[in-house]
Design a protein around this motif. Structure first.
Motif, PDB file in Angstrom:
ATOM      1  N   ALA A  62       0.845  -1.194   0.000  1.00 27.20           N
ATOM      2  CA  ALA A  62       0.000   0.000   0.000  1.00 27.20           C
ATOM      3  C   ALA A  62       0.878   1.240   0.000  1.00 27.20           C
ATOM      4  N   THR A  63       0.334   2.305  -0.547  1.00 29.07           N
ATOM      5  CA  THR A  63       1.055   3.567  -0.525  1.00 29.07           C
ATOM      6  C   THR A  63       1.124   4.126   0.895  1.00 29.07           C
ATOM      7  N   GLY A  64       2.127   4.943   1.158  1.00 29.85           N
ATOM      8  CA  GLY A  64       2.241   5.606   2.451  1.00 29.85           C
ATOM      9  C   GLY A  64       2.972   4.783   3.486  1.00 29.85           C
ATOM     10  N   ALA A  65       2.807   5.176   4.740  1.00 30.74           N
ATOM     11  CA  ALA A  65       3.489   4.519   5.856  1.00 30.74           C
ATOM     12  C   ALA A  65       2.619   3.394   6.403  1.00 30.74           C
ATOM     13  N   VAL A  66       3.173   2.178   6.404  1.00 32.15           N
ATOM     14  CA  VAL A  66       2.476   1.001   6.914  1.00 32.15           C
ATOM     15  C   VAL A  66       3.227   0.487   8.128  1.00 32.15           C
ATOM     16  N   SER A  67       2.515   0.236   9.228  1.00 36.54           N
ATOM     17  CA  SER A  67       3.170  -0.187  10.460  1.00 36.54           C
ATOM     18  C   SER A  67       3.604  -1.644  10.385  1.00 36.54           C
ATOM     19  N   ALA A  68       4.364  -2.089  11.391  1.00 33.91           N
ATOM     20  CA  ALA A  68       4.818  -3.481  11.460  1.00 33.91           C
ATOM     21  C   ALA A  68       3.645  -4.439  11.602  1.00 33.91           C
ATOM     22  N   ASN A  69       2.508  -3.911  12.059  1.00 31.13           N
ATOM     23  CA  ASN A  69       1.304  -4.736  12.225  1.00 31.13           C
ATOM     24  C   ASN A  69       0.324  -4.577  11.067  1.00 31.13           C
ATOM     25  N   SER A  70       0.831  -4.141   9.910  1.00 29.70           N
ATOM     26  CA  SER A  70       0.017  -3.988   8.696  1.00 29.70           C
ATOM     27  C   SER A  70      -1.090  -2.953   8.860  1.00 29.70           C
ATOM     28  N   GLU A  71      -0.820  -1.920   9.642  1.00 31.72           N
ATOM     29  CA  GLU A  71      -1.789  -0.830   9.805  1.00 31.72           C
ATOM     30  C   GLU A  71      -1.456   0.313   8.853  1.00 31.72           C
ATOM     31  N   ALA A  72      -2.493   0.914   8.276  1.00 32.71           N
ATOM     32  CA  ALA A  72      -2.305   2.033   7.350  1.00 32.71           C
ATOM     33  C   ALA A  72      -2.096   3.316   8.162  1.00 32.71           C
ATOM     34  N   THR A  73      -0.901   3.450   8.715  1.00 32.84           N
ATOM     35  CA  THR A  73      -0.600   4.571   9.609  1.00 32.84           C
ATOM     36  C   THR A  73      -0.879   5.908   8.938  1.00 32.84           C
ATOM     37  N   TRP A  74      -0.426   6.053   7.703  1.00 30.57           N
ATOM     38  CA  TRP A  74      -0.685   7.274   6.932  1.00 30.57           C
ATOM     39  C   TRP A  74      -0.712   6.908   5.466  1.00 30.57           C
ATOM     40  N   CYS A  75      -1.799   7.246   4.790  1.00 33.05           N
ATOM     41  CA  CYS A  75      -1.972   6.855   3.396  1.00 33.05           C
ATOM     42  C   CYS A  75      -2.665   7.982   2.647  1.00 33.05           C
ATOM     43  N   ASP A  76      -2.042   8.482   1.550  1.00 34.29           N
ATOM     44  CA  ASP A  76      -2.621   9.631   0.857  1.00 34.29           C
ATOM     45  C   ASP A  76      -3.756   9.266  -0.083  1.00 34.29           C
ATOM     46  N   CYS A  77      -4.237   8.028  -0.016  1.00 31.07           N
ATOM     47  CA  CYS A  77      -5.476   7.679  -0.725  1.00 31.07           C
ATOM     48  C   CYS A  77      -6.693   8.269  -0.007  1.00 31.07           C
ATOM     49  N   PHE A  78      -6.496   8.770   1.209  1.00 30.39           N
ATOM     50  CA  PHE A  78      -7.606   9.257   2.031  1.00 30.39           C
ATOM     51  C   PHE A  78      -7.369  10.703   2.490  1.00 30.39           C
ATOM     52  N   PRO A  79      -7.124  11.639   1.551  1.00 29.88           N
ATOM     53  CA  PRO A  79      -6.753  12.997   1.969  1.00 29.88           C
ATOM     54  C   PRO A  79      -7.867  13.775   2.652  1.00 29.88           C
ATOM     55  N   ASN A  80      -9.130  13.380   2.430  1.00 32.14           N
ATOM     56  CA  ASN A  80     -10.250  14.154   2.979  1.00 32.14           C
ATOM     57  C   ASN A  80     -10.992  13.451   4.106  1.00 32.14           C
ATOM     58  N   VAL A  81     -10.411  12.371   4.641  1.00 28.53           N
ATOM     59  CA  VAL A  81     -11.043  11.645   5.741  1.00 28.53           C
ATOM     60  C   VAL A  81     -10.666  12.320   7.066  1.00 28.53           C
ATOM     61  N   PRO A  82     -11.648  12.697   7.892  1.00 21.22           N
ATOM     62  CA  PRO A  82     -11.350  13.329   9.180  1.00 21.22           C
ATOM     63  C   PRO A  82     -10.479  12.426  10.052  1.00 21.22           C
ATOM     64  N   PRO A  83      -9.599  12.998  10.863  1.00 20.82           N
ATOM     65  CA  PRO A  83      -8.665  12.195  11.665  1.00 20.82           C
ATOM     66  C   PRO A  83      -9.326  11.115  12.517  1.00 20.82           C
ATOM     67  N   ASP A  84     -10.465  11.422  13.145  1.00 21.79           N
ATOM     68  CA  ASP A  84     -11.093  10.417  14.001  1.00 21.79           C
ATOM     69  C   ASP A  84     -11.631   9.243  13.183  1.00 21.79           C
ATOM     70  N   VAL A  85     -12.173   9.535  12.002  1.00 17.73           N
ATOM     71  CA  VAL A  85     -12.669   8.476  11.121  1.00 17.73           C
ATOM     72  C   VAL A  85     -11.492   7.683  10.550  1.00 17.73           C
ATOM     73  N   TYR A  86     -10.432   8.396  10.207  1.00 16.39           N
ATOM     74  CA  TYR A  86      -9.236   7.718   9.678  1.00 16.39           C
ATOM     75  C   TYR A  86      -8.707   6.711  10.702  1.00 16.39           C
ATOM     76  N   LYS A  87      -8.607   7.142  11.948  1.00 16.98           N
ATOM     77  CA  LYS A  87      -8.078   6.261  12.996  1.00 16.98           C
ATOM     78  C   LYS A  87      -8.968   5.041  13.190  1.00 16.98           C
ATOM     79  N   GLU A  88     -10.281   5.242  13.121  1.00 11.81           N
ATOM     80  CA  GLU A  88     -11.219   4.145  13.371  1.00 11.81           C
ATOM     81  C   GLU A  88     -11.347   3.205  12.179  1.00 11.81           C
ATOM     82  N   LYS A  89     -11.418   3.761  10.961  1.00  8.41           N
ATOM     83  CA  LYS A  89     -11.755   2.962   9.784  1.00  8.41           C
ATOM     84  C   LYS A  89     -10.565   2.622   8.884  1.00  8.41           C
ATOM     85  N   VAL A  90      -9.622   3.558   8.754  1.00 10.42           N
ATOM     86  CA  VAL A  90      -8.537   3.358   7.781  1.00 10.42           C
ATOM     87  C   VAL A  90      -7.342   2.632   8.381  1.00 10.42           C
TER      88      VAL A  90
END
Length: 293
Positions: free
Chosen positions: A31-59
């Motif tokens: 995946a594009t962006g920063a992916v954690s050691a646990n396969s989490e989408a820590t930061w991904c520019d596919c979601f530039p307009n997702v609010p931070p709280d939604v990003y943390k919960e869903k992305v």
């Protein structure tokens, strides 16, 4: 809407899984962006307009949720797309100490050591400082200037298109607001015009300077990366390298290394084989997860 991405990813994965001779035992991906050691989408520019709280919960947990809810909780391993490029490149040439650079909508990058292993840290170099000039171009994802993404990707080519003699409509000129927005679409369209100019004998002599310039950028970028990585091989790929322009870029990157960094002059450059273009990165990604014994 993260649910849109979730649904599209699952649809594609299930269509692929239906062709397998047996059940899915593990999932590997990139995946594009920063992916954690646990396969989490820590930061991904596919979601530039997702609010931070939604990003943390869903992305952030999207890949692990897919494995759990759609594929019975099989092992999953997702890493940065540039890192998968480096793994596949090492497998392709049979050597390590390889740095992979994908010049696409941005700069994808990754590195494998001599034994083919990854570094263990985030390899997303697109937003690392490259040009320290305070007047360097900015980008819409970062508050900083001079990031590598605008020197080693299609935005580098489109920024130079006018100087390269390419005829452009007003909305593709470097000064137009559309060329400073998050959408990659106008840049992809502009790149096609550059590639067309490279095929025309009348416009090629000036247009090729676009690729010569990006090649110079690449040479200095490689030298910078060599400050903290032992690089012996460089793999370049991505839509900006398509056609004769890719050869020009490599030629000028080599010139920079030989002229200004002679100790790095023996670095070898590679381009993807047909096998790697088709399935090489998929095979490398599929081998990432560990199966329970």
């Amino acid at each position: 809407d993260p649910q849109y991405h979730y649904d599209v990813i699952v649809k594609a994965m299930k269509a692929t899984a239906a062709k397998l001779p047996g059940p899915v035992e593990a999932i590997g991906g990139s995946a594009t962006g920063a992916v954690s050691a646990n396969s989490e989408a820590t930061w991904c520019d596919c979601f530039p307009n997702v609010p931070p709280d939604v990003y943390k919960e869903k992305v952030v947990p999207i890949f692990n949720v897919i494995a759990k809810n759609e594929f019975g909780g099989v092992p999953i391993k997702v890493i940065n797309d540039g890192e998968v490029t480096a793994v596949a490149g090492g497998q392709m040439i049979g050597e390590g100490c390889l740095f992979g650079i994908s010049l696409g909508s941005s700069e994808g990058s990754g590195y494998v050591y001599g034994d083919g292993s990854l570094t263990g840290w985030i390899n997303e170099n697109a937003y690392n400082p490259f040009d320290l000039n305070p007047e360097a171009p900015g980008n819409v994802w970062s508050p900083h200037r001079g990031d590598a993404a605008v020197y080693l990707g299609q935005r580098a080519a489109t920024r130079l298109a006018k100087k390269g003699g390419v005829e452009l409509p007003e909305e593709m000129l470097p000064s137009h607001p559309k060329m400073h927005a998050a959408s990659h679409v106008p840049h992809a369209q502009c790149l096609k015009k550059i590639q067309a100019a490279m095929k025309d004998p009348k416009t090629e002599p000036q247009a090729r300077k676009i690729y010569e310039t990006i090649g110079v950028y690449m040479g200095y970028a490689i030298a910078q990366y060599c400050e903290y990585l032992p690089i012996k091989n460089v793999l370049i790929l991505g839509r900006v390298t398509t056609g004769h322009g890719g050869d020009i870029m490599m030629e000028w990157a080599k010139k920079v290394l030989v002229a200004d960094f002679p100790e790095l002059g023996d670095i070898k450059f590679h381009t993807p084989s047909e096998h790697m273009k088709r399935v090489g990165q998929c095979v490398a990604a599929a081998a990432l997860p560990e199966l329970a014994k």
